[in-house]
Design an enzyme around this catalytic site. Structure first.
Site, mmCIF file in Angstrom:
data_model
loop_
_atom_site.group_PDB
_atom_site.id
_atom_site.type_symbol
_atom_site.label_atom_id
_atom_site.label_comp_id
_atom_site.label_asym_id
_atom_site.label_seq_id
_atom_site.Cartn_x
_atom_site.Cartn_y
_atom_site.Cartn_z
ATOM 1 N NE ARG A 1 3.497 5.746 9.682
ATOM 2 C CZ ARG A 1 3.045 4.664 9.056
ATOM 3 N NH1 ARG A 1 1.765 4.376 9.056
ATOM 4 N NH2 ARG A 1 3.881 3.849 8.446
ATOM 5 C CE LYS B 1 -7.363 3.393 7.601
ATOM 6 N NZ LYS B 1 -7.769 4.744 7.315
ATOM 7 C CB ALA B 2 -6.311 2.166 15.770
ATOM 8 C CE1 TYR C 1 -3.558 2.691 1.090
ATOM 9 C CE2 TYR C 1 -2.035 3.206 2.868
ATOM 10 C CZ TYR C 1 -3.155 3.517 2.126
ATOM 11 O OH TYR C 1 -3.870 4.653 2.420
HETATM 12 P P1 NAD Z 1 -12.316 5.047 1.905
HETATM 13 O O1 NAD Z 1 -11.969 3.620 1.653
HETATM 14 O O2 NAD Z 1 -13.438 5.358 2.838
HETATM 15 O O3 NAD Z 1 -12.581 5.799 0.536
HETATM 16 C C1 NAD Z 1 -12.009 5.390 -0.669
HETATM 17 C C2 NAD Z 1 -13.130 5.257 -1.661
HETATM 18 O O4 NAD Z 1 -12.589 4.884 -2.925
HETATM 19 C C3 NAD Z 1 -14.161 4.180 -1.290
HETATM 20 O O5 NAD Z 1 -15.452 4.735 -1.138
HETATM 21 C C4 NAD Z 1 -14.095 3.211 -2.441
HETATM 22 O O6 NAD Z 1 -15.356 2.649 -2.803
HETATM 23 C C5 NAD Z 1 -13.554 4.091 -3.562
HETATM 24 N N1 NAD Z 1 -12.963 3.266 -4.597
HETATM 25 C C6 NAD Z 1 -12.072 2.252 -4.432
HETATM 26 N N2 NAD Z 1 -11.829 1.682 -5.609
HETATM 27 C C7 NAD Z 1 -12.572 2.347 -6.530
HETATM 28 C C8 NAD Z 1 -12.748 2.207 -7.929
HETATM 29 N N3 NAD Z 1 -12.102 1.250 -8.623
HETATM 30 N N4 NAD Z 1 -13.589 3.054 -8.568
HETATM 31 C C9 NAD Z 1 -14.269 4.010 -7.877
HETATM 32 N N5 NAD Z 1 -14.138 4.191 -6.546
HETATM 33 C C10 NAD Z 1 -13.299 3.367 -5.893
HETATM 34 O O7 NAD Z 1 -10.971 5.758 2.409
HETATM 35 P P2 NAD Z 1 -10.712 7.183 3.092
HETATM 36 O O8 NAD Z 1 -10.320 6.941 4.491
HETATM 37 O O9 NAD Z 1 -11.820 8.113 2.780
HETATM 38 O O10 NAD Z 1 -9.383 7.624 2.311
HETATM 39 C C11 NAD Z 1 -9.393 8.472 1.174
HETATM 40 C C12 NAD Z 1 -7.984 8.556 0.609
HETATM 41 O O11 NAD Z 1 -7.072 9.026 1.622
HETATM 42 C C13 NAD Z 1 -7.411 7.229 0.113
HETATM 43 O O12 NAD Z 1 -6.664 7.449 -1.034
HETATM 44 C C14 NAD Z 1 -6.493 6.796 1.232
HETATM 45 O O13 NAD Z 1 -5.470 5.958 0.780
HETATM 46 C C15 NAD Z 1 -5.978 8.121 1.731
HETATM 47 N N6 NAD Z 1 -5.530 8.036 3.128
HETATM 48 C C16 NAD Z 1 -6.455 7.884 4.127
HETATM 49 C C17 NAD Z 1 -6.029 7.794 5.443
HETATM 50 C C18 NAD Z 1 -6.998 7.617 6.566
HETATM 51 O O14 NAD Z 1 -6.552 7.550 7.709
HETATM 52 N N7 NAD Z 1 -8.299 7.565 6.323
HETATM 53 C C19 NAD Z 1 -4.656 7.861 5.743
HETATM 54 C C20 NAD Z 1 -3.748 8.005 4.708
HETATM 55 C C21 NAD Z 1 -4.200 8.115 3.392
#
Ligand code: NAD
Length: 323
Positions: A284, A193-194, A150
């Site tokens: 972290r 998440k945690a 990831y």
């Molecule tokens: P989330 O999983 O709630 O949201 C991601 C969304 O992307 C989901 O609703 C999912 O259905 C959609 N998705 C996945 N594959 C898809 C596809 N092929 N087509 C269309 N939609 C698709 O995650 P989040 O917590 O809202 O995170 C949003 C972004 O922030 C992500 O890129 C994540 O990696 C990044 N991020 C989040 C955190 C955190 O703590 N939440 C930390 C670091 C980075």
């Protein structure tokens, strides 16, 4: 003229909150996701369900010159999803394909501002072995050695968006999010998440019960409330600084301290039962020196204030499910 925004991943946790925030600011918003948000009705003016791995679909939803594009869609989850190794091929293939499609389609529509959410998971594992003193300064990213696929995919996609800046005159902005939490996020099912998992376990427990915690609970993290994350993201996208830059909290706690904080909020006496499980890096914490310098801003909300809002919401979900 009304400003327009495209939110990719609008059915997700941060994307759902982002749509609300952009609507409050008066933008016209299109959301795109594989699914609607499970916890709140979308406020987007237009919401398209579809798969961003499909290049033709991506070109179809990027059909105008949006003022702002937020690329949040990713195949992700909590430690139980990312760190077991069972989903590595999907995580890398799905998220990289989405990012390749979005960067290319945005360029072909001559869109300037694209926001990309990378993650603190791209930092080298060897800088995060000491729970009391992790190093997550932006310039510590290389030589790269993330502890998960990831994280490697995030690193690749950071570089992809910044390459479009260099070669195609785009103005992509890259943030490295550190553990974002809040209401209306996944709180059960294995991808939580945690903070959400701890809130759920305590909401379901009776006073005096023990809850299971993966590892010895001495691993450290910081957690950022979702509204602060959005504030930082919007400021970054609208600034002249491309990043990558941390968006996170510097209030570092152990997982055991996180449990204590939530237990205090709940008013229950909670014991901890340490069990084997994926825990990720040992320590972290966000390093906010660069964001403060470049944007003149850094998040300031306390962990306790954010947990109070989150616990209240998760407790209501637990009670509703039990009814
Ligand atoms: P989330 O999983 O709630 O949201 C991601 C969304 O992307 C989901 O609703 C999912 O259905 C959609 N998705 C996945 N594959 C898809 C596809 N092929 N087509 C269309 N939609 C698709 O995650 P989040 O917590 O809202 O995170 C949003 C972004 O922030 C992500 O890129 C994540 O990696 C990044 N991020 C989040 C955190 C955190 O703590 N939440 C930390 C670091 C980075």
């Amino acid at each position: 003229m009304t400003k327009t925004a495209l939110v990719l991943g609008a059915g997700g946790f941060i994307g759902g909150h982002l749509v609300k925030r952009l609507k409050r600011e008066g933008l016209w918003v299109r959301g795109v996701d594989l699914k609607f948000n499970e916890y709140a009705e979308t406020e987007a003016d237009d919401f398209v369900i579809g798969d961003l791995r499909d290049q033709a679909f991506v070109r179809g939803v990027i059909d105008q010159r949006f003022d702002e594009v937020y690329q949040l869609a990713a195949d992700m989850g909590g430690a139980g999803y990312i760190f077991t190794g069972e989903h590595d091929a999907d995580i890398m293939h799905n998220s990289a394909t989405i990012n390749l499609n979005v960067a290319d389609a945005s360029h072909k529509r001559n869109i300037r501002r694209v926001f990309y959410s990378s993650s603190a998971c791209m930092y080298p594992e060897h800088n995060q072995l000491d729970p009391d003193n992790p190093n997550c300064a932006e310039d510590s990213a290389y030589p790269a050695a993330p502890d998960s696929e990831y994280g490697w995919e995030k690193l690749f996609s950071e570089r992809l968006f910044l390459a479009y800046n260099r070669n195609h005159g785009m103005e992509c902005r890259v943030a490295r999010y550190h553990n974002i939490f809040g209401p209306e996020g996944t709180w059960d099912g294995g991808k939580e998440k945690a903070p959400a998992a701890v809130c759920r376990k305590i909401a379901m427990a009776r006073s005096g019960d023990a809850i299971d915690i993966w590892g010895d609970g001495l691993q450290t993290r910081s957690f950022l409330y979702v509204d602060e994350c959005l504030e930082g993201s919007l400021r970054l996208l609208r600034s002249g600084f491309e990043g990558p830059v941390n968006i996170g909290s510097e209030e570092m706690v152990t997982i055991n301290q996180l449990v204590r904080l939530v237990a205090d909020i709940s008013g229950k006496t909670i014991e901890i039962n340490h069990i084997d499980g994926p825990t990720g890096v040992r320590g972290r914490n966000s390093d906010n020196r660069l964001i403060a310098e470049k944007l003149g801003w850094a998040p300031s909300m306390t962990l306790k204030a954010g947990l109070e809002k989150t616990y209240g919401w998760i407790e209501r979900q637990v009670l509703r499910n039990a009814a």
